[in-house]
Design a protein around this motif. Structure first.
Motif, PDB file in Angstrom:
ATOM      1  N   UNK A   3       0.842  -1.355  -0.272  1.00 46.39           N
ATOM      2  CA  UNK A   3      -0.082   0.273   0.222  1.00 46.39           C
ATOM      3  C   UNK A   3       1.271   1.509   0.729  1.00 46.39           C
ATOM      4  N   UNK A  41      -4.819  10.399  -6.266  1.00 48.09           N
ATOM      5  CA  UNK A  41      -5.982   9.769  -6.853  1.00 48.09           C
ATOM      6  C   UNK A  41      -7.230   9.633  -7.847  1.00 48.09           C
ATOM      7  N   UNK A  77      -3.884   5.144  -0.463  1.00 45.71           N
ATOM      8  CA  UNK A  77      -4.354   6.370   1.413  1.00 45.71           C
ATOM      9  C   UNK A  77      -3.753   7.264   1.428  1.00 45.71           C
ATOM     10  N   UNK A  78      -4.363   7.924   0.905  1.00 45.81           N
ATOM     11  CA  UNK A  78      -4.217   9.559   1.734  1.00 45.81           C
ATOM     12  C   UNK A  78      -4.238   9.411   3.484  1.00 45.81           C
ATOM     13  N   UNK A 121      -2.788   3.736  13.668  1.00 42.68           N
ATOM     14  CA  UNK A 121      -3.650   3.318  12.636  1.00 42.68           C
ATOM     15  C   UNK A 121      -2.728   2.197  11.444  1.00 42.68           C
ATOM     16  N   UNK A 124      -2.966  -0.829  12.770  1.00 40.78           N
ATOM     17  CA  UNK A 124      -3.960  -1.939  11.991  1.00 40.78           C
ATOM     18  C   UNK A 124      -4.151  -2.002  10.795  1.00 40.78           C
ATOM     19  N   UNK A 125      -3.548  -1.184   9.897  1.00 43.91           N
ATOM     20  CA  UNK A 125      -3.551  -1.511   8.485  1.00 43.91           C
ATOM     21  C   UNK A 125      -3.133  -3.278   8.228  1.00 43.91           C
ATOM     22  N   UNK A 126      -3.886  -3.630   7.516  1.00 45.24           N
ATOM     23  CA  UNK A 126      -3.259  -5.787   6.263  1.00 45.24           C
ATOM     24  C   UNK A 126      -2.793  -5.605   5.772  1.00 45.24           C
TER      25      UNK A 126
ATOM     26  N   UNK B  42      -9.749  -1.590   3.086  1.00 41.26           N
ATOM     27  CA  UNK B  42      -8.735  -2.625   3.352  1.00 41.26           C
ATOM     28  C   UNK B  42      -9.025  -4.341   3.459  1.00 41.26           C
ATOM     29  N   UNK B  44     -10.980  -5.819   5.498  1.00 42.38           N
ATOM     30  CA  UNK B  44     -11.618  -5.894   6.791  1.00 42.38           C
ATOM     31  C   UNK B  44     -11.265  -4.098   7.757  1.00 42.38           C
ATOM     32  N   UNK B  46     -10.836  -1.904  10.402  1.00 40.03           N
ATOM     33  CA  UNK B  46      -9.251  -1.099  10.670  1.00 40.03           C
ATOM     34  C   UNK B  46      -9.382  -0.549  12.268  1.00 40.03           C
ATOM     35  N   UNK B  47      -9.439   0.321  11.992  1.00 38.39           N
ATOM     36  CA  UNK B  47     -10.901   1.017  13.577  1.00 38.39           C
ATOM     37  C   UNK B  47     -11.830   0.728  13.844  1.00 38.39           C
TER      38      UNK B  47
END
Lengths: 332, 332
Positions: A3, A41, A77-78, A121, A124-126, B42, B44, B46-47
């Motif tokens: 990402x 984007x 992602x911004x 964040x 948590x990002x996968x 994502x 899934x 995340x937050x």
């Protein structure tokens, strides 16, 4: 999955006369990160009322990153790292606000909070790998502020062909004085360095690095000296995980920058990509003449293209297509 | 290029007991649109601190849309249409705030402003085609409010197997009374209808339709009866451009909905896609038993998959993969 994450923000430091080429004048420059996010984007500005192409015809490096994205389709992602103007790009909120002039005593009051939210964040990002990039006018000056406060003596690059290093050093001297700091006083306190003499993108990127490495996500810092400052941030925060830096040959060839020394100091695995620009197009020519050099993750995007085996000529053709679309949009 | 745009929002209407299946209870439901946006972006949450899978095992339709997105890679944009809880998905701001209970006199005070900002955004987007989708718990009730205020007598569907139509009608009766309106009093005034008895996603989607059609961007309304209400909004705003509706066979087979009548009334080109679910997996089974039915553009995503020639079995396999990832994340 890799990402691409862009931290886009602004500071009043950028409005100091002669500091930045990221926009023709301060009224335009404050829109540049919003426009960069839109180009990433959507391929062109959408809400931003500017076309980030310099008067000489040099396009924002967002054009290069967008071109590679159009060819590879990587997710982006911004993060709002202190935008001052609206953007039509979707943005993730981490509580960052625009930075003040670093010659004020606390130019980035949101540094600690934005760092913490960005870290969460990043945790948590996968994704398997993050490419971390920035768009913040005046960012090499605030990077110099951070590096100096940390006691590091790395040089910094410039989006201008003639790097105004004396001006930057004088601004950083003023910044340290305003915060009652000497060089090195923020050693091992990178959040304090950013809060006192940095910019909000560094806080956000520093947090993302911390969170990503805690969860074994690979991190590539995609950029020039501003991302070197983020590497310094991470090391001064005591983070010893693996870090890569992907940048352009324009940074590697910049005599103001010693990439090898930075790589050694911050234990960075450095990838330099040469896009093979020639004098066949004004956009390429401006980069060959030393403008822009890096930004919006250009070097990281080029490295992704190379890793995917994309011919450099395909990337160049797409850069011209995106550039032409920008100018057509400006005339429309 | 086709872009998928999700308007994600919330209302207090959703907290009325028995109205929605989008989340096990009101405390969870308020997170559902934030989680849906994250699943779209994502794969899934995340937050968002919830996994939108019902106690019976029915996953949010975001799982289906995400599955198709993983296979096709279409670009996505999430618009904050009144989110009440944080999301890690990047969001575009149009000034929408969470909707109140429609039994209050002005549940969507931001309707006019959000409509105008969304219209501008829709005008400026460079894409050839937009798929417009929603995630808003309680949305079929607010859709019924809008349709009734416009004087339209279309039925509405439900995310519950047993559609609580009597309850919805009683809530809408209360909403009209609170706003001192009779059915049809907002004919040709769709923004007023939304402000008085609707939800913020309808204002945002109505604005996007207006802006997109003004600039000859093709528009597909991706969803069920909530998107029928958006079509009604557009027609009552005097917009006569071409509009498509792409929905699931679960909506087409719902006796509460007369898709043919809606298509005729609002001049819609309707595409119905049957994902070919069978009883081989609990996720499929729940849809066969009438849960969820539509949402987060599920029908539009399935139509894109069919248009691209993706075998339905590939889509089903990917839905199971996304579903398993969701549950694994919940246990982690």
């Amino acid at each position: 999955m890799t990402r691409f994450v862009l931290a886009a923000g602004t500071t009043a430091t950028a409005t100091i006369d002669g500091i930045s080429a990221a926009g023709a004048d301060p009224d335009v420059m404050v829109h540049t990160p919003s426009a960069d996010a839109e180009i990433l984007e959507y391929g062109q500005p959408v809400r931003a009322p500017v076309t980030p192409v310099s008067p000489s015809g040099c396009p924002t490096p967002a054009v290069v990153t967008r071109a590679v994205r159009e060819l590879l389709g990587f997710p982006t992602t911004v993060v709002d790292a202190g935008l001052a103007e609206p953007t039509a790009a979707g943005t993730v909120t981490v509580g960052a606000t625009p930075g003040d002039d670093i010659r004020e005593s606390e130019p980035v009051p949101t540094a600690h909070g934005a760092w913490a939210a960005a870290r969460q964040f990043g945790r948590a990002l996968p994704d398997d790998e993050l490419l971390l990039a920035e768009s913040v006018p005046g960012g090499t000056t605030t990077a110099l502020g951070i590096l100096t406060a940390l006691g590091e003596t790395r040089g910094v690059s410039s989006s201008l062909a003639e790097n105004p290093l004396d001006l930057k050093e004088s601004v950083v001297d003023g910044a340290l004085a305003a915060s009652d700091l000497n060089p090195g006083d923020c050693r091992d306190q990178p959040k304090r360095a950013v809060r006192r003499v940095g910019d909000p993108t560094a806080a956000v990127l520093g947090g993302l690095v911390a969170g990503a490495l805690e969860t074994d996500t690979a991190v590539t810092l995609a950029g020039g000296t501003q991302l070197v400052a983020v590497a310094a941030f991470a090391r001064h925060a005591g983070i010893d995980g693996g870090l890569s830096l992907a940048t352009t040959s324009f940074i590697a060839d910049d005599p103001s920058v010693d990439l090898d020394a930075a790589a050694a100091a911050f234990d960075l695995d450095v990838t330099v990509t040469d896009p093979g620009f020639d004098r066949s197009h004004v956009a390429f020519e401006r980069y060959l003449d030393g403008e822009a050099k890096e930004g919006v993750g250009m070097g990281g995007a080029l490295a992704l293209a190379e890793r995917a085996g994309l011919p450099a000529s395909d990337v160049r053709d797409r850069i011209i297509a995106v550039y032409d679309r920008l100018l057509a949009g400006e005339q429309a």
